[in-house]
Write a protein that holds these residues in place. Structure first.
Motif, PDB file in Angstrom:
ATOM      1  N   THR A 218       5.690  -5.746 -69.192  1.00 14.12           N
ATOM      2  CA  THR A 218       5.916  -5.790 -70.640  1.00 14.12           C
ATOM      3  C   THR A 218       5.569  -4.471 -71.317  1.00 14.12           C
ATOM      4  O   THR A 218       5.907  -4.268 -72.473  1.00 14.12           O
ATOM      5  CB  THR A 218       5.076  -6.915 -71.272  1.00 14.12           C
ATOM      6  OG1 THR A 218       3.703  -6.705 -70.946  1.00 14.12           O
ATOM      7  CG2 THR A 218       5.518  -8.282 -70.778  1.00 14.12           C
ATOM      8  N   GLU A 219       4.894  -3.576 -70.579  1.00 16.12           N
ATOM      9  CA  GLU A 219       4.522  -2.278 -71.118  1.00 16.12           C
ATOM     10  C   GLU A 219       4.935  -1.204 -70.120  1.00 16.12           C
ATOM     11  O   GLU A 219       4.753  -1.354 -68.910  1.00 16.12           O
ATOM     12  CB  GLU A 219       3.015  -2.202 -71.365  1.00 16.12           C
ATOM     13  CG  GLU A 219       2.502  -3.242 -72.359  1.00 16.12           C
ATOM     14  CD  GLU A 219       0.996  -3.189 -72.496  1.00 16.12           C
ATOM     15  OE1 GLU A 219       0.403  -2.190 -72.049  1.00 16.12           O
ATOM     16  OE2 GLU A 219       0.427  -4.140 -73.034  1.00 16.12           O
ATOM     17  N   VAL A 223       1.717  -1.727 -64.650  1.00 13.48           N
ATOM     18  CA  VAL A 223       2.352  -2.467 -63.566  1.00 13.48           C
ATOM     19  C   VAL A 223       1.425  -3.608 -63.187  1.00 13.48           C
ATOM     20  O   VAL A 223       0.230  -3.391 -62.967  1.00 13.48           O
ATOM     21  CB  VAL A 223       2.597  -1.570 -62.333  1.00 13.48           C
ATOM     22  CG1 VAL A 223       3.227  -2.377 -61.201  1.00 13.48           C
ATOM     23  CG2 VAL A 223       3.470  -0.389 -62.698  1.00 13.48           C
ATOM     24  N   PHE A 224       1.939  -4.833 -63.118  1.00 11.83           N
ATOM     25  CA  PHE A 224       1.140  -5.986 -62.752  1.00 11.83           C
ATOM     26  C   PHE A 224       1.343  -6.331 -61.286  1.00 11.83           C
ATOM     27  O   PHE A 224       2.432  -6.173 -60.740  1.00 11.83           O
ATOM     28  CB  PHE A 224       1.489  -7.181 -63.634  1.00 11.83           C
ATOM     29  CG  PHE A 224       1.163  -6.961 -65.084  1.00 11.83           C
ATOM     30  CD1 PHE A 224      -0.148  -6.991 -65.521  1.00 11.83           C
ATOM     31  CD2 PHE A 224       2.170  -6.699 -66.003  1.00 11.83           C
ATOM     32  CE1 PHE A 224      -0.457  -6.775 -66.870  1.00 11.83           C
ATOM     33  CE2 PHE A 224       1.876  -6.486 -67.342  1.00 11.83           C
ATOM     34  CZ  PHE A 224       0.556  -6.517 -67.765  1.00 11.83           C
ATOM     35  N   SER A 274      -4.555 -10.950 -65.568  1.00  5.53           N
ATOM     36  CA  SER A 274      -3.672  -9.800 -65.347  1.00  5.53           C
ATOM     37  C   SER A 274      -4.363  -8.830 -64.383  1.00  5.53           C
ATOM     38  O   SER A 274      -5.477  -8.386 -64.642  1.00  5.53           O
ATOM     39  CB  SER A 274      -3.328  -9.109 -66.673  1.00  5.53           C
ATOM     40  OG  SER A 274      -4.499  -8.729 -67.363  1.00  5.53           O
ATOM     41  N   ILE A 275      -3.694  -8.555 -63.257  1.00  2.82           N
ATOM     42  CA  ILE A 275      -4.151  -7.564 -62.280  1.00  2.82           C
ATOM     43  C   ILE A 275      -3.157  -6.414 -62.393  1.00  2.82           C
ATOM     44  O   ILE A 275      -1.961  -6.587 -62.133  1.00  2.82           O
ATOM     45  CB  ILE A 275      -4.176  -8.142 -60.853  1.00  2.82           C
ATOM     46  CG1 ILE A 275      -5.129  -9.345 -60.781  1.00  2.82           C
ATOM     47  CG2 ILE A 275      -4.613  -7.094 -59.861  1.00  2.82           C
ATOM     48  CD1 ILE A 275      -4.453 -10.668 -60.844  1.00  2.82           C
ATOM     49  N   PHE A 276      -3.646  -5.249 -62.794  1.00  2.00           N
ATOM     50  CA  PHE A 276      -2.721  -4.218 -63.241  1.00  2.00           C
ATOM     51  C   PHE A 276      -3.089  -2.840 -62.683  1.00  2.00           C
ATOM     52  O   PHE A 276      -4.204  -2.597 -62.224  1.00  2.00           O
ATOM     53  CB  PHE A 276      -2.720  -4.146 -64.773  1.00  2.00           C
ATOM     54  CG  PHE A 276      -4.086  -3.878 -65.361  1.00  2.00           C
ATOM     55  CD1 PHE A 276      -4.551  -2.581 -65.526  1.00  2.00           C
ATOM     56  CD2 PHE A 276      -4.909  -4.934 -65.729  1.00  2.00           C
ATOM     57  CE1 PHE A 276      -5.809  -2.332 -66.050  1.00  2.00           C
ATOM     58  CE2 PHE A 276      -6.177  -4.694 -66.253  1.00  2.00           C
ATOM     59  CZ  PHE A 276      -6.629  -3.392 -66.416  1.00  2.00           C
ATOM     60  N   VAL A 277      -2.108  -1.952 -62.772  1.00  2.00           N
ATOM     61  CA  VAL A 277      -2.297  -0.528 -62.521  1.00  2.00           C
ATOM     62  C   VAL A 277      -1.815   0.228 -63.756  1.00  2.00           C
ATOM     63  O   VAL A 277      -0.732  -0.060 -64.282  1.00  2.00           O
ATOM     64  CB  VAL A 277      -1.514  -0.064 -61.272  1.00  2.00           C
ATOM     65  CG1 VAL A 277      -1.287   1.444 -61.292  1.00  2.00           C
ATOM     66  CG2 VAL A 277      -2.262  -0.451 -60.009  1.00  2.00           C
ATOM     67  N   VAL A 278      -2.635   1.172 -64.211  1.00  2.00           N
ATOM     68  CA  VAL A 278      -2.234   2.039 -65.323  1.00  2.00           C
ATOM     69  C   VAL A 278      -1.473   3.226 -64.731  1.00  2.00           C
ATOM     70  O   VAL A 278      -2.049   4.050 -64.006  1.00  2.00           O
ATOM     71  CB  VAL A 278      -3.459   2.513 -66.124  1.00  2.00           C
ATOM     72  CG1 VAL A 278      -3.022   3.427 -67.262  1.00  2.00           C
ATOM     73  CG2 VAL A 278      -4.229   1.315 -66.670  1.00  2.00           C
TER      74      VAL A 278
END
Length: 377
Positions: A218-219, A223-224, A274-278
């Motif tokens: 969504t952004e 990345v999820f 939410s498990i994410f990478v910036v």
């Protein structure tokens, strides 16, 4: 037969005002030696049987506990001026009498919610009126608390009372008026609890958490974690660092949002993980975009998913209490965040940033086994 007129009770947001019959026929004078005897409070026949509560305790918080009533005595002789109101307590004392009233008027079912009543005001105040009559006003202020195993939870407050007019020589209307005013406070409590039990979080009896995962992008910068869509080098958009120990670096993390709602007395807690990478904080050095390096960075991401899965399994109905589910979740999250950082450091140390291929393979197998155990793969 007495002649009287009746006004219908008026409901206000904060309680009831009961206007009792105005007695205009004088009764026989009460003997002088009985005028100041205590009022005997009788139990009330209530129009309900509680299904949500029982009264576990009544506490006295009245600022003035000298007496419950200040009554105008009968005049010394007919036509004489009425004396000043004098304190008259309930038989056995104000608190004891009201405790007995509640105990005898309400059934006690310990399987229901225990409620504490705090008696903030219970006062009958009389004054001389026209034509040798006495006007009385009853003022009630009660607070109701839910007695949980750990603490008292304030629920609601009742303010109400009654007015009456009586002959100066007959104080018999006083006790029924006080009895009805107290009964109305219990009717109010029963009505409030019946309405609030299903939807008020303070009355919830359990917490049932459910988990959902954010997987849809969504952004642009986020990345999820999604097993069906592993990282690609296109997700590493940060400025490369000068070549040092590492060929690449990924910036993963996890977070949660809780959305509670109460249904049928249960807190249904919808937790969004939410498990994410910036992407803008993740980078790869020039010429290091190899499959081995990408696998090493993907495993950093997978470790965060494993920690999040462990966090999820700590948030069970047995571990979360209605009173403290939010603080319990926050504490478990902080512990999981510490675990995540420890695992990431251990992983990099043992694999030497992915350059120790046998160690990297051992971690690959360990991570794959954990992802399979938690149903991720």
């Amino acid at each position: 037969m007495p002649v009287f007129s009746v006004k219908r009770p008026v409901m206000r947001r904060w309680g009831w005002w009961l206007v009792l019959p105005v007695v205009v026929l004088l009764a026989a004078a009460v003997p002088a030696n009985l005028r100041e005897t205590p009022l005997v409070l009788q139990p009330a026949k209530l129009p309900f049987t509680p299904t949500q509560f029982y009264v576990a305790q009544v506490r006295d918080e009245r600022p003035n506990r000298t007496a419950v009533a200040w009554l105008v005595p009968a005049p010394a002789k007919p036509g004489a001026p009425l004396p000043t109101a004098q304190p008259v307590d309930l038989q056995g004392g104000g608190l004891a009498a009201i405790q007995a009233f509640v105990r005898q008027s309400l059934p006690r079912n310990p399987a229901l919610r225990p409620i504490q009543i705090r008696l903030r005001e219970c006062r009958v105040q009389e004054k001389a009126a026209a034509n040798g009559t006495v006007e009385g006003q009853i003022s009630l202020d009660l607070a109701f608390d839910y007695q949980t195993p750990d603490r008292l939870v304030p629920l609601t407050q009742y303010r109400g009372g009654a007015r009456y007019v009586r002959p100066a020589a007959n104080r018999s209307p006083v006790e029924p008026a006080l009895r009805q005013a107290l009964a109305n406070s219990l009717v109010y409590l029963n009505t409030w609890l019946n309405q609030a039990a299903a939807s008020d979080v303070r009355l919830a009896t359990a917490v049932h958490p459910t988990f959902r995962y954010v997987t849809r992008r969504t952004e642009a910068d986020t990345v999820f974690h999604d097993p069906a869509h592993p990282l690609t080098w296109a997700d590493f958009t940060g400025q490369p660092r000068p070549r040092g120990q590492y060929a690449a670096s990924v910036f993963p993390g996890f977070a949660y949002q809780g959305r509670p709602r109460v249904r049928n007395g249960v807190v249904e807690l919808d937790i969004l993980l939410s498990i994410f990478v910036v992407r803008s904080s993740s980078w790869v050095a020039l010429g290091q975009q190899t499959a081995l390096n990408l696998n090493h960075e993907q495993r950093h991401f997978d470790l965060v998913r494993i920690v999040a899965e462990r966090f999820r399994r700590k948030a069970t109905p047995d571990s979360l209490t209605v009173e403290d589910y939010n603080s319990i979740l926050q504490l478990q999250y902080l512990k999981s965040f510490t675990e995540m950082n420890h695992l990431q450091d251990q992983y990099d140390t043992e694999t030497h940033g992915g350059t120790d291929l046998p160690a990297q393979e051992r971690w690959n197998q360990r991570i794959d086994a954990d992802l399979k155990k938690y149903g991720v793969r």
